[in-house]
Design an enzyme around this catalytic site. Structure first.
Site, mmCIF file in Angstrom:
data_model
loop_
_atom_site.group_PDB
_atom_site.id
_atom_site.type_symbol
_atom_site.label_atom_id
_atom_site.label_comp_id
_atom_site.label_asym_id
_atom_site.label_seq_id
_atom_site.Cartn_x
_atom_site.Cartn_y
_atom_site.Cartn_z
ATOM 1 N N ASP A 29 0.982 -0.897 0.228
ATOM 2 C CA ASP A 29 -0.047 -0.140 -0.279
ATOM 3 C C ASP A 29 1.071 1.742 -0.220
ATOM 4 O O ASP A 29 2.083 1.697 0.784
ATOM 5 C CB ASP A 29 -0.778 -0.151 1.610
ATOM 6 C CG ASP A 29 -1.969 0.895 1.312
ATOM 7 O OD1 ASP A 29 -3.304 0.467 1.186
ATOM 8 O OD2 ASP A 29 -1.849 2.472 0.677
ATOM 9 N N ILE A 30 0.455 2.269 -0.691
ATOM 10 C CA ILE A 30 1.188 3.581 -1.141
ATOM 11 C C ILE A 30 1.527 4.309 0.739
ATOM 12 O O ILE A 30 2.299 4.884 0.376
ATOM 13 C CB ILE A 30 0.661 4.419 -2.542
ATOM 14 C CG1 ILE A 30 1.824 5.233 -2.427
ATOM 15 C CG2 ILE A 30 -0.266 5.238 -1.660
ATOM 16 C CD1 ILE A 30 1.137 5.847 -4.037
ATOM 17 N N ASN A 85 -12.794 -3.156 2.945
ATOM 18 C CA ASN A 85 -14.130 -2.173 3.075
ATOM 19 C C ASN A 85 -14.375 -2.691 2.038
ATOM 20 O O ASN A 85 -14.223 -2.366 1.156
ATOM 21 C CB ASN A 85 -12.610 -1.056 2.809
ATOM 22 C CG ASN A 85 -11.762 -0.688 4.279
ATOM 23 O OD1 ASN A 85 -12.708 -1.663 5.207
ATOM 24 N ND2 ASN A 85 -10.535 -0.432 3.726
ATOM 25 N N GLY A 91 -15.887 2.751 3.926
ATOM 26 C CA GLY A 91 -14.032 3.236 4.418
ATOM 27 C C GLY A 91 -13.405 2.945 3.012
ATOM 28 O O GLY A 91 -12.419 3.174 2.673
ATOM 29 N N SER A 93 -12.202 3.232 -0.717
ATOM 30 C CA SER A 93 -11.841 4.409 -2.077
ATOM 31 C C SER A 93 -11.678 4.409 -3.427
ATOM 32 O O SER A 93 -11.718 5.005 -4.541
ATOM 33 C CB SER A 93 -10.929 5.333 -1.273
ATOM 34 O OG SER A 93 -9.598 4.319 -1.130
ATOM 35 N N HIS A 98 -9.942 -5.284 -3.091
ATOM 36 C CA HIS A 98 -9.425 -5.277 -2.152
ATOM 37 C C HIS A 98 -9.440 -5.460 -1.443
ATOM 38 O O HIS A 98 -9.817 -5.287 -0.356
ATOM 39 C CB HIS A 98 -7.945 -4.458 -2.703
ATOM 40 C CG HIS A 98 -8.978 -3.354 -2.398
ATOM 41 N ND1 HIS A 98 -9.826 -2.715 -3.023
ATOM 42 C CD2 HIS A 98 -8.273 -2.384 -0.914
ATOM 43 C CE1 HIS A 98 -9.896 -1.093 -2.711
ATOM 44 N NE2 HIS A 98 -9.532 -1.304 -0.992
HETATM 45 P P1 AMP Z 1 -9.571 1.524 0.701
HETATM 46 O O1 AMP Z 1 -9.728 3.358 1.282
HETATM 47 O O2 AMP Z 1 -10.234 0.424 0.904
HETATM 48 O O3 AMP Z 1 -10.518 1.361 -1.080
HETATM 49 O O4 AMP Z 1 -7.656 1.387 -0.004
HETATM 50 C C1 AMP Z 1 -7.342 1.641 -1.239
HETATM 51 C C2 AMP Z 1 -5.854 1.603 -0.565
HETATM 52 O O5 AMP Z 1 -5.445 1.708 -2.060
HETATM 53 C C3 AMP Z 1 -5.624 3.154 0.244
HETATM 54 O O6 AMP Z 1 -4.724 2.270 1.299
HETATM 55 C C4 AMP Z 1 -4.655 3.862 -0.581
HETATM 56 O O7 AMP Z 1 -3.102 4.057 0.338
HETATM 57 C C5 AMP Z 1 -3.824 2.732 -1.696
HETATM 58 N N1 AMP Z 1 -3.169 2.896 -2.735
HETATM 59 C C6 AMP Z 1 -4.553 3.779 -3.133
HETATM 60 N N2 AMP Z 1 -3.460 4.282 -4.795
HETATM 61 C C7 AMP Z 1 -2.158 3.853 -4.146
HETATM 62 C C8 AMP Z 1 -1.448 3.157 -5.413
HETATM 63 N N3 AMP Z 1 -0.990 3.981 -6.272
HETATM 64 N N4 AMP Z 1 -0.423 2.158 -5.726
HETATM 65 C C9 AMP Z 1 -0.494 1.385 -3.584
HETATM 66 N N5 AMP Z 1 -1.505 1.562 -3.169
HETATM 67 C C10 AMP Z 1 -2.436 2.445 -3.118
#
Ligand code: AMP
Length: 112
Positions: A29-30, A85, A91, A93, A98
């Protein structure tokens, strides 16, 4: 609808990959919320849990098993949390299903 995860699967956006096969991709995760924070995604575009079909059952089962294998590679012997999520209140996003694999510290419950 194409999401950032579709672009990662297509190789258009880089990721720190930890696992890949024909159906599943896992990467860091970023914005990690724990010392180990890995995202495990299906390559198939599934927006979220409510979109799952019966034909996805085996894929979801494999994703859980792969998550445990990844946890092993990060030596998470003390345990970890696997989170999905779903929707606004959950939550979510990114509208590409995933799993979050979180570990490396003691996680509190309930989540905020
Ligand atoms: P969610 O909020 O459950 O939809 O999780 C989405 C996740 O994707 C969040 O924890 C973000 O930090 C992660 N995320 C978004 N863009 C990237 C990216 N380019 N590379 C890795 N993780 C990402």
């Amino acid at each position: 609808m194409s999401t950032i995860f579709d672009k990662i699967i297509a190789g258009e956006i880089p990721c720190k990959k930890v696992y890949e096969d024909n159906d599943i991709l896992a990467f860091h995760d970023i914005a990690p919320k724990a010392p180990v924070h890995i995202l495990i995604i299906p390559k198939k575009s599934i927006p979220g849990v409510p979109s799952l079909q019966q034909e996805d059952d085996a894929l979801m089962g494999r994703m859980i098993r792969i998550a445990n294998q990844i946890a092993d590679t990060f030596s998470l012997e003390n345990g970890y949390r696997l989170v999905i999520n779903s929707g606004t209140d959950g939550g979510q996003s990114v509208d590409h299903l995933h799993f979050h694999l979180l570990g490396g510290r003691s996680l509190t419950w309930p989540p905020g």
